[in-house]
Design a protein around this motif. Structure first.
Motif, PDB file in Angstrom:
ATOM      1  N   LEU A   1       0.740  -0.742  -0.165  1.00 27.16           N
ATOM      2  CA  LEU A   1      -0.152   0.197   0.019  1.00 27.16           C
ATOM      3  C   LEU A   1       0.803   1.297  -0.064  1.00 27.16           C
ATOM      4  CD1 LEU A   1      -2.743  -1.278   2.469  1.00 27.16           C
ATOM      5  CD2 LEU A   1      -2.764  -0.612   0.278  1.00 27.16           C
ATOM      6  N   THR A   2       1.326   1.992  -1.117  1.00 26.12           N
ATOM      7  CA  THR A   2       1.881   3.377  -1.049  1.00 26.12           C
ATOM      8  C   THR A   2       1.046   4.079  -1.148  1.00 26.12           C
ATOM      9  OG1 THR A   2       0.805   3.370  -3.570  1.00 26.12           O
ATOM     10  CG2 THR A   2       3.481   2.026  -2.673  1.00 26.12           C
ATOM     11  N   LYS A   3      -0.760   4.729  -0.976  1.00 25.26           N
ATOM     12  CA  LYS A   3      -1.270   5.430  -0.805  1.00 25.26           C
ATOM     13  C   LYS A   3      -2.723   4.986  -0.453  1.00 25.26           C
ATOM     14  CE  LYS A   3      -3.514   9.285  -3.715  1.00 25.26           C
ATOM     15  NZ  LYS A   3      -3.500   9.920  -4.852  1.00 25.26           N
ATOM     16  N   ILE A   4      -2.750   5.578   0.502  1.00 21.63           N
ATOM     17  CA  ILE A   4      -3.945   5.417   1.755  1.00 21.63           C
ATOM     18  C   ILE A   4      -5.234   5.746   1.364  1.00 21.63           C
ATOM     19  CG2 ILE A   4      -5.109   5.820   4.207  1.00 21.63           C
ATOM     20  CD1 ILE A   4      -2.415   3.615   3.292  1.00 21.63           C
ATOM     21  N   TYR A   5      -5.443   7.032   0.880  1.00 17.66           N
ATOM     22  CA  TYR A   5      -6.873   7.552   0.268  1.00 17.66           C
ATOM     23  C   TYR A   5      -6.752   7.018  -0.926  1.00 17.66           C
ATOM     24  CZ  TYR A   5      -4.633  12.018  -0.634  1.00 17.66           C
ATOM     25  OH  TYR A   5      -3.623  13.004  -1.548  1.00 17.66           O
ATOM     26  N   THR A   6      -7.613   6.365  -1.933  1.00 15.74           N
ATOM     27  CA  THR A   6      -7.764   6.575  -3.008  1.00 15.74           C
ATOM     28  C   THR A   6      -9.413   7.644  -3.491  1.00 15.74           C
ATOM     29  OG1 THR A   6      -9.391   4.631  -3.650  1.00 15.74           O
ATOM     30  CG2 THR A   6      -7.111   4.345  -3.032  1.00 15.74           C
ATOM     31  N   ARG A   7     -10.022   8.102  -2.563  1.00 17.98           N
ATOM     32  CA  ARG A   7     -10.992   8.757  -3.620  1.00 17.98           C
ATOM     33  C   ARG A   7     -12.418   7.881  -4.023  1.00 17.98           C
ATOM     34  NH1 ARG A   7      -7.164  12.829  -4.963  1.00 17.98           N
ATOM     35  NH2 ARG A   7      -7.003  14.095  -3.301  1.00 17.98           N
ATOM     36  N   THR A   8     -11.771   6.384  -4.368  1.00 19.33           N
ATOM     37  CA  THR A   8     -12.941   5.782  -4.698  1.00 19.33           C
ATOM     38  C   THR A   8     -14.544   5.474  -4.513  1.00 19.33           C
ATOM     39  OG1 THR A   8     -12.098   3.694  -4.364  1.00 19.33           O
ATOM     40  CG2 THR A   8     -11.213   4.394  -6.352  1.00 19.33           C
ATOM     41  N   GLY A   9     -14.028   5.596  -2.761  1.00 20.67           N
ATOM     42  CA  GLY A   9     -15.157   5.021  -1.953  1.00 20.67           C
ATOM     43  C   GLY A   9     -16.202   6.723  -1.881  1.00 20.67           C
ATOM     44  N   ASP A  10     -15.862   7.785  -2.374  1.00 21.85           N
ATOM     45  CA  ASP A  10     -16.569   9.381  -1.748  1.00 21.85           C
ATOM     46  C   ASP A  10     -17.987   8.994  -2.253  1.00 21.85           C
ATOM     47  OD1 ASP A  10     -13.707   9.821  -0.883  1.00 21.85           O
ATOM     48  OD2 ASP A  10     -13.519  10.747  -2.523  1.00 21.85           O
ATOM     49  N   ARG A  11     -18.401   8.636  -2.795  1.00 23.56           N
ATOM     50  CA  ARG A  11     -19.521   8.680  -3.941  1.00 23.56           C
ATOM     51  C   ARG A  11     -20.762   7.199  -3.296  1.00 23.56           C
ATOM     52  NH1 ARG A  11     -16.387   8.273  -7.749  1.00 23.56           N
ATOM     53  NH2 ARG A  11     -17.393   6.590  -8.230  1.00 23.56           N
ATOM     54  N   GLY A  12     -20.033   6.792  -2.101  1.00 29.46           N
ATOM     55  CA  GLY A  12     -20.961   5.276  -0.534  1.00 29.46           C
ATOM     56  C   GLY A  12     -20.542   4.112  -1.362  1.00 29.46           C
TER      57      GLY A  12
ATOM     58  N   ARG B   1     -17.829  -3.010  -7.602  1.00 26.93           N
ATOM     59  CA  ARG B   1     -17.941  -2.288  -6.645  1.00 26.93           C
ATOM     60  C   ARG B   1     -20.243  -2.220  -6.545  1.00 26.93           C
ATOM     61  NH1 ARG B   1     -13.712   0.517  -5.508  1.00 26.93           N
ATOM     62  NH2 ARG B   1     -15.744   2.855  -4.903  1.00 26.93           N
ATOM     63  N   VAL B   2     -19.558  -2.035  -5.011  1.00 29.03           N
ATOM     64  CA  VAL B   2     -21.050  -1.926  -3.624  1.00 29.03           C
ATOM     65  C   VAL B   2     -21.717  -1.234  -3.306  1.00 29.03           C
ATOM     66  CG1 VAL B   2     -21.370  -4.933  -4.227  1.00 29.03           C
ATOM     67  CG2 VAL B   2     -20.480  -4.009  -2.295  1.00 29.03           C
ATOM     68  N   ALA B   3     -22.341  -0.702  -2.500  1.00 33.01           N
ATOM     69  CA  ALA B   3     -23.195  -0.185  -1.334  1.00 33.01           C
ATOM     70  C   ALA B   3     -21.915  -0.063  -0.504  1.00 33.01           C
ATOM     71  CB  ALA B   3     -24.227  -0.139  -1.065  1.00 33.01           C
ATOM     72  N   LYS B   4     -21.202   1.507   0.606  1.00 28.39           N
ATOM     73  CA  LYS B   4     -20.895   0.885   1.620  1.00 28.39           C
ATOM     74  C   LYS B   4     -21.982  -0.243   3.147  1.00 28.39           C
ATOM     75  CE  LYS B   4     -17.437   3.883   0.564  1.00 28.39           C
ATOM     76  NZ  LYS B   4     -16.456   5.062   2.111  1.00 28.39           N
ATOM     77  N   HIS B   5     -23.183   0.081   2.261  1.00 28.05           N
ATOM     78  CA  HIS B   5     -24.046  -0.751   3.369  1.00 28.05           C
ATOM     79  C   HIS B   5     -24.168  -2.403   3.033  1.00 28.05           C
ATOM     80  CE1 HIS B   5     -26.472   1.633   0.405  1.00 28.05           C
ATOM     81  NE2 HIS B   5     -27.536   0.855   0.702  1.00 28.05           N
ATOM     82  N   ASP B   6     -23.517  -2.331   2.037  1.00 25.85           N
ATOM     83  CA  ASP B   6     -24.288  -3.882   0.863  1.00 25.85           C
ATOM     84  C   ASP B   6     -24.179  -5.003   2.019  1.00 25.85           C
ATOM     85  OD1 ASP B   6     -24.294  -5.259  -1.784  1.00 25.85           O
ATOM     86  OD2 ASP B   6     -23.384  -6.270  -0.278  1.00 25.85           O
ATOM     87  N   PRO B   7     -24.943  -5.901   2.311  1.00 26.87           N
ATOM     88  CA  PRO B   7     -24.664  -6.836   3.374  1.00 26.87           C
ATOM     89  C   PRO B   7     -23.389  -7.368   3.569  1.00 26.87           C
ATOM     90  CG  PRO B   7     -26.609  -7.311   1.859  1.00 26.87           C
ATOM     91  CD  PRO B   7     -25.921  -5.848   1.440  1.00 26.87           C
ATOM     92  N   ARG B   8     -22.618  -7.958   2.535  1.00 20.00           N
ATOM     93  CA  ARG B   8     -21.194  -8.167   2.644  1.00 20.00           C
ATOM     94  C   ARG B   8     -20.067  -7.513   3.235  1.00 20.00           C
ATOM     95  NH1 ARG B   8     -19.158 -12.738   0.540  1.00 20.00           N
ATOM     96  NH2 ARG B   8     -21.240 -13.184  -1.177  1.00 20.00           N
ATOM     97  N   VAL B   9     -21.265  -5.884   2.562  1.00 24.35           N
ATOM     98  CA  VAL B   9     -19.353  -4.785   3.534  1.00 24.35           C
ATOM     99  C   VAL B   9     -19.747  -5.343   4.512  1.00 24.35           C
ATOM    100  CG1 VAL B   9     -19.145  -2.759   3.415  1.00 24.35           C
ATOM    101  CG2 VAL B   9     -19.158  -4.466   1.043  1.00 24.35           C
ATOM    102  N   GLU B  10     -21.646  -5.198   5.290  1.00 27.11           N
ATOM    103  CA  GLU B  10     -21.382  -4.940   6.860  1.00 27.11           C
ATOM    104  C   GLU B  10     -20.524  -6.485   7.650  1.00 27.11           C
ATOM    105  OE1 GLU B  10     -22.991  -3.464   9.040  1.00 27.11           O
ATOM    106  OE2 GLU B  10     -23.821  -1.497   6.585  1.00 27.11           O
ATOM    107  N   ALA B  11     -21.323  -7.698   6.961  1.00 31.60           N
ATOM    108  CA  ALA B  11     -20.245  -8.706   7.150  1.00 31.60           C
ATOM    109  C   ALA B  11     -19.123  -8.353   7.403  1.00 31.60           C
ATOM    110  CB  ALA B  11     -20.636  -9.693   6.525  1.00 31.60           C
ATOM    111  N   PHE B  12     -18.361  -8.418   6.387  1.00 33.33           N
ATOM    112  CA  PHE B  12     -16.953  -7.809   6.892  1.00 33.33           C
ATOM    113  C   PHE B  12     -16.438  -6.837   6.936  1.00 33.33           C
ATOM    114  CE2 PHE B  12     -16.491  -7.106   2.214  1.00 33.33           C
ATOM    115  CZ  PHE B  12     -15.944  -5.173   2.216  1.00 33.33           C
TER     116      PHE B  12
END
Length: 187
Positions: free
Chosen positions: A4-15, A24-35
């Motif tokens: 990891l050379t860069k910590i922020y990517t801005r790719t998640g700025d839209r949720g 790509r899935v929503a940050k509230h996707d059940p899979r994201v909630e689980a992990f």
């Protein structure tokens, strides 16, 4: 190895966020909630580890590493013929926890009541970790109702919460300092 050379990517700025297979899935996707809850479990175990020494410290470090395997497994949906073989939790990881549970539990007195979370600082942190792992387990079962998930993930989390319970009792003087529930005590 991860680099990891860069910590922020801005790719998640839209949720949304990326999964291990690139989708790509929503940050509230059940899979994201689980992990996400698995990650939170790992952080709480890290707090417990601050109070642990020796063999218990090493055991918790091993569990923390395994929880990254669990997270990696959950963040990569099952697919036919993947380009790269995904990291999956194995039966051997579950069986290791079972062995540790059996060994630790053999030294404990039989329970005669439910235990209130608490006692020593280590036991309190282990109980907190247990409850977060149980939430992760519930989120994985919810995910399993609509998507395919490696069944060893659920088995691992189930055994881990049991191990954390037994370790909390060990941290309470092998159960001697457990705080027992007294049904109806305050009526």
């Amino acid at each position: 190895m991860v680099k990891l050379t860069k910590i922020y990517t801005r790719t998640g700025d839209r949720g949304d966020t990326g999964l291990g297979d690139g989708t790509r899935v929503a940050k509230h996707d059940p899979r994201v909630e689980a992990f996400g809850s698995v990650d939170e479990s790992n952080a709480v175990i890290g707090l417990a580890q601050l109070h642990a020494e020796g063999e218990l410290h090493d055991l918790l470090a091993r569990v923390q590493n395994d929880l990254f395997d669990v997270g990696a497994d959950l963040c990569t949906p099952e697919q036919e013929a993947p380009a790269y073989p995904p990291l999956r939790v194995t039966t051997a990881q579950v069986e290791y926890l079972e062995g540790r549970i059996d060994a630790c539990n053999a030294e404990l007195a039989t329970l005669r009541s439910f235990i209130l979370p608490g006692g020593t600082p280590l036991a309190a942190h282990l109980h907190l970790a247990r409850t977060v792992v149980r939430r992760a387990e519930r989120e994985v079962t919810a995910l399993m109702t609509g998507q395919t998930v490696n069944p060893e993930v659920l088995r691992y989390l189930n055994r881990l919460s049991d191990l954390l319970f037994v370790l909390a009792r060990r941290a309470n003087g092998n159960g001697e300092r457990d705080v027992l529930w007294v049904p109806g005590a305050n009526r």
